[in-house]
Enzyme design. Structure first.
Site, PDB file in Angstrom:
ATOM      1  N   ASP A 286      30.572  40.655  51.316  1.00 34.06           N
ATOM      2  CA  ASP A 286      30.098  40.528  52.693  1.00 34.06           C
ATOM      3  C   ASP A 286      28.949  39.500  52.693  1.00 34.06           C
ATOM      4  OD1 ASP A 286      29.749  40.812  55.415  1.00 34.06           O
ATOM      5  OD2 ASP A 286      29.605  42.981  55.397  1.00 34.06           O
TER       6      ASP A 286
HETATM    7  C1  NOJ Z   1      28.802  40.750  58.223  1.00 29.75           C
HETATM    8  C2  NOJ Z   1      29.659  41.899  58.606  1.00 29.75           C
HETATM    9  O1  NOJ Z   1      29.242  43.051  57.930  1.00 29.75           O
HETATM   10  C3  NOJ Z   1      31.134  41.665  58.330  1.00 29.75           C
HETATM   11  O2  NOJ Z   1      31.862  42.717  58.888  1.00 29.75           O
HETATM   12  C4  NOJ Z   1      31.592  40.351  58.860  1.00 29.75           C
HETATM   13  O3  NOJ Z   1      32.955  40.172  58.627  1.00 29.75           O
HETATM   14  C5  NOJ Z   1      30.774  39.262  58.187  1.00 29.75           C
HETATM   15  N1  NOJ Z   1      29.367  39.438  58.514  1.00 29.75           N
HETATM   16  C6  NOJ Z   1      31.207  37.859  58.597  1.00 29.75           C
HETATM   17  O4  NOJ Z   1      30.826  37.597  59.886  1.00 29.75           O
END
Ligand code: NOJ
Length: 756
Positions: A286
């Site tokens: 993430d």
């Molecule tokens: C953080 C989030 O936790 C995740 O769900 C998301 O896909 C990513 N950012 C990318 O935007």
């Protein structure tokens, strides 16, 4: 005898088919592996490390020249949020035409619950209990997203959530592993279609692996402590379902799981995902979740981050750049084996090959008619209608009666297009959304509409607009109030310690109810809210989640009776925030509280509570249980029948029930099957969902609904951490929700010995 022979022949045929498909698969896998290894053999260390990098445009301050320079030297494998089609094409041309090996970039984007056609938030989609329709919605998202050159979505989000304080419950499929697994498979299949090489499909990413939804205190990014047994029983199954459905990628999460952050966790990433499940796609971290292992206290610096993440099995690094900065030195100094890097690169290339990016790297020819196509809006309207949960319906107000000539539409969410789309809709546009007010005005041939906002926004406490709203209600035969949460207070990092309607909304509902005009309360929100004091004030309550682009028409369809309300809660609703977590599939304890011991006030003079698992100052039961939802008819369940009182290994039991629509309206009913394992080597939940069927029942009609289940459906993670069923007594329950009073019950025995 005949049936035994038939069974043996069937088993043999199945075995032959399986062997054939394995043989075919291994043929194409060999070809795929040959392509991967020959490309890998040509790559320099730097180019390999480049494939592991996922950039954002911000990674080089939006400077396309700087980004191009990195791409040209093979330093980037992927982008998220790479801008419009033209920008993506520009970056891709550099990768394909100007880099030494021409390896295409893979473009990712958060297409969470729709692209331009925005569907209900995923929690709302789960409330439809309709995987087929959810699959269609995901296919629509893929079709629209591919128009913009998107190859890959960061969805489905599969975090089981038992805590409505956690803002990301909006993105979750709810509290139950069985329903969540059905949603996981449906969304994965919808995004990926019959094959990734189809230019109208996108790769799925099951996230956030794993346990992220169990954040302590419901506070986002917080620690999670989940025993392995619970992890395997509750949190992992939806991910397994996504992997089984072919999910191309997995996202490792932000959370610390039992002391080891999930973006550096070899147990979940290598042992479970790769070894046990055979996942062969790639794992992306993430956003900065790898370098966040430093503040977690798990890594001293970026160098250690690179070591731990690669060793654990994270293939691609989102945004942070620890792999870029350190892998070369680590491999050259022998601190990390190049084989680990090669595996990660191979995983990424495999998905790129499967997506057909080497053959078709550029966005498909643009077809403007695909975006917001009428068919897409139709699916959105249908799915939204099926996601709406009728929580209360105790007066003859719904469906809207002919006697309601004047209707007051009141509330800060009656005409708030952006809010109704909910969290995570980076490509949804407010101007595409049809609000409830607009939909009522369009449908208003039969009634006059009065509109008053009552509050500027759901969080406003300024009551200046109350008088106008009260006046509208006084003139009307029916007041429909649209209250709840605005989109900004639900989603990532939007945890709440209070779950009540924010601002002065409770006061607004009370004032409107005091006019004596019957009130229908429609709640739009990203999570279960607590609104116990308002329940008596409303004649009917419809829970609408954040319903998306077609929220207005779908709500009008249901309120007017054109469509039967048929959503069912995918998560238990607490009475008060102090009960959290409240979920239906809990264990029994040694001192379960009896149902009649509800709500004894603190001021009671004696000591009436007994020594049982209870609260002094609140009922322990939920306000609304998992699986709950009404229709306009009264539905009766009767005549539960089991085909036998004994289940032998290798056989199946069938359980049937007669479902009768006693009302005057057609109804869509979700018939639910629960099982309880009475005694086992580890304590078992008081009930577990094991099946559901959505049926349509015309007024006055009755239908027999049958479920079949076998030993495999009774399997669980036992004391030796083996997934198996144990002989003994079970209960089977069928009905309209997870609450005891909504279920018919029978018992049976699983016997080990075929002679028994
Ligand atoms: C953080 C989030 O936790 C995740 O769900 C998301 O896909 C990513 N950012 C990318 O935007």
């Amino acid at each position: 005898m005949i049936s035994t022979i038939t069974r043996q022949v069937t088993v043999l045929l199945l075995a032959i088919l399986t062997i054939q498909s394995v043989a075919q698969k291994s043929g194409s896998e060999t070809a795929e592996n040959t392509k991967i290894s020959s490309l890998l053999a040509k790559m320099t260390l730097e180019e390999k490390i480049g494939q592991l990098a996922q950039f954002h445009l911000w990674s080089r301050n939006n400077d396309v020249e700087q980004l191009s320079a990195v791409i040209r030297r093979g330093g980037v494998g992927s982008f998220l949020n790479a801008g419009d089609r033209a920008n993506k094409e520009k970056l891709q041309r550099v990768a394909v035409e100007e880099s030494r090996l021409g390896i295409p970039l893979i473009f990712g984007r958060d297409v969470i619950h729709g692209y331009r056609t925005v569907f209900p938030i995923p929690l709302g989609q789960a409330a439809s209990w309709n995987p087929d329709l959810v699959q269609k919605a995901a296919a629509v998202s893929a079709k629209e997203a591919t128009q913009m050159g998107i190859h890959w979505t960061f969805a489905p989000m599969l975090d089981i959530a038992r805590d409505p304080r956690w803002g990301r419950i909006a993105e979750s499929p709810g509290e139950d592993p069985f329903l969540a697994s059905a949603m996981a498979a449906a969304m994965t299949q919808g995004f990926q279609g019959d094959g990734l090489a189809d230019p109208h499909t996108i790769a799925a990413c099951a996230k956030h692996y794993v346990g992220y939804g169990a954040a302590e205190g419901g506070r986002d990014y917080n620690t999670t402590l989940i025993p392995e047994h619970e992890l395997r029983s509750i949190y992992l199954p939806p991910f397994k379902a996504a992997v089984d459905a072919g999910a191309a990628t997995i996202m490792s999460a932000f959370n610390d799981l039992n002391g080891i952050p999930t973006s550096g966790n070899p147990f979940t990433l290598r042992q479970i995902l790769r070894s046990e499940w055979g996942f062969d796609g790639f794992v992306v971290s993430d956003w900065n979740s790898m370098t966040e292992m430093i503040p977690h206290g798990f890594c001293a610096d970026e160098r250690e981050v690179a070591i731990k993440a690669l060793t654990a099995g994270v293939d691609m690094e989102m945004v942070s750049e620890s792999y870029q900065h350190h892998l070369k030195g680590l491999i050259e100094s022998g601190m990390l084996a190049e084989k680990l890097l090669d595996e990660a690169v191979a995983n990424i290339l495999r998905v790129k090959f499967r997506l057909g990016l080497f053959e078709n790297p550029y966005p498909i020819a643009y077809d403007a008619t695909v975006i917001l196509h009428p068919d897409h809006l139709k699916i959105a309207r249908e799915l939204t209608a099926q996601s709406l949960v009728l929580l209360k319906h105790d007066a003859a107000v719904l469906p809207i009666q002919k006697t309601a000539k004047t209707i007051a539409i009141i509330g800060p969410l009656a005409d708030s297009p952006l809010d109704q789309m909910g969290t995570w809709t980076p490509d949804g546009k407010a101007e595409d959304a049809v609000t409830p007010l607009q939909a009522f005005q369009k449908a208003a041939a039969d009634y006059e509409i009065l509109y008053a906002k009552g509050l500027e926004t759901p969080r406003s406490s300024e009551r200046a607009l109350f008088a106008e709203a009260v006046a509208a209600a006084q003139k009307a035969d029916l007041a429909i109030l649209f209250v709840g949460e605005d989109h900004l207070i639900s989603g990532e990092a939007r945890s709440r310690a209070f779950l009540n309607l924010p601002g002065a909304q409770e006061a607004l509902v009370a004032e409107i109810a005091a006019t004596g005009t019957p009130v229908v309360m429609v709640i739009l929100a990203g999570r279960p809210l607590t609104f116990a004091p308002l329940i008596d004030k409303a004649a009917a309550i419809l829970y609408a989640w954040h319903p998306g682009t077609m929220g207005g028409p779908a709500i009008v369809d249901v309120l007017s009776g054109k469509t039967s309300p048929s959503g069912r809660l995918p998560v238990s609703f607490p009475r008060t925030v102090g009960q959290v977590p409240v979920y239906y599939n809990h264990r029994n304890t040694g001192r379960p509280a009896p149902k009649e011991m509800l709500g004894i006030p603190l001021g009671t003079p004696e000591d009436p509570k007994g020594y049982v698992s209870n609260y002094l100052d609140a009922d322990f039961t939920p306000q609304y249980p998992f699986g709950y939802g009404l229709s306009y008819s009264s539905i009766e369940y009767q005549d539960l029948r089991l085909s036998s009182g004994k289940l032998h290994p290798g056989e199946a039991l069938s359980v049937s029930v007669q479902v009768q629509n006693n009302g005057q309206y057609p109804a869509d009913e979700v018939v639910q099957l629960y099982i309880r394992d009475r005694t086992a080597s580890v304590t078992r939940p008081v009930k577990e969902l094991k099946g559901f069927q959505r049926i349509s029942l015309p007024a006055g009609e009755s239908r027999k609904v049958t479920f079949r289940f076998g030993e495999q459906d009774l399997a669980f993670w036992n004391i030796d951490m083996q997934f198996t069923a144990e002989a003994g007594l079970f209960e089977v329950m069928v009905g309209s929700s997870s609450a005891d009073e909504d279920l018919l019950k029978e018992a049976f025995e699983l016997v080990n010995d075929p002679a028994d």
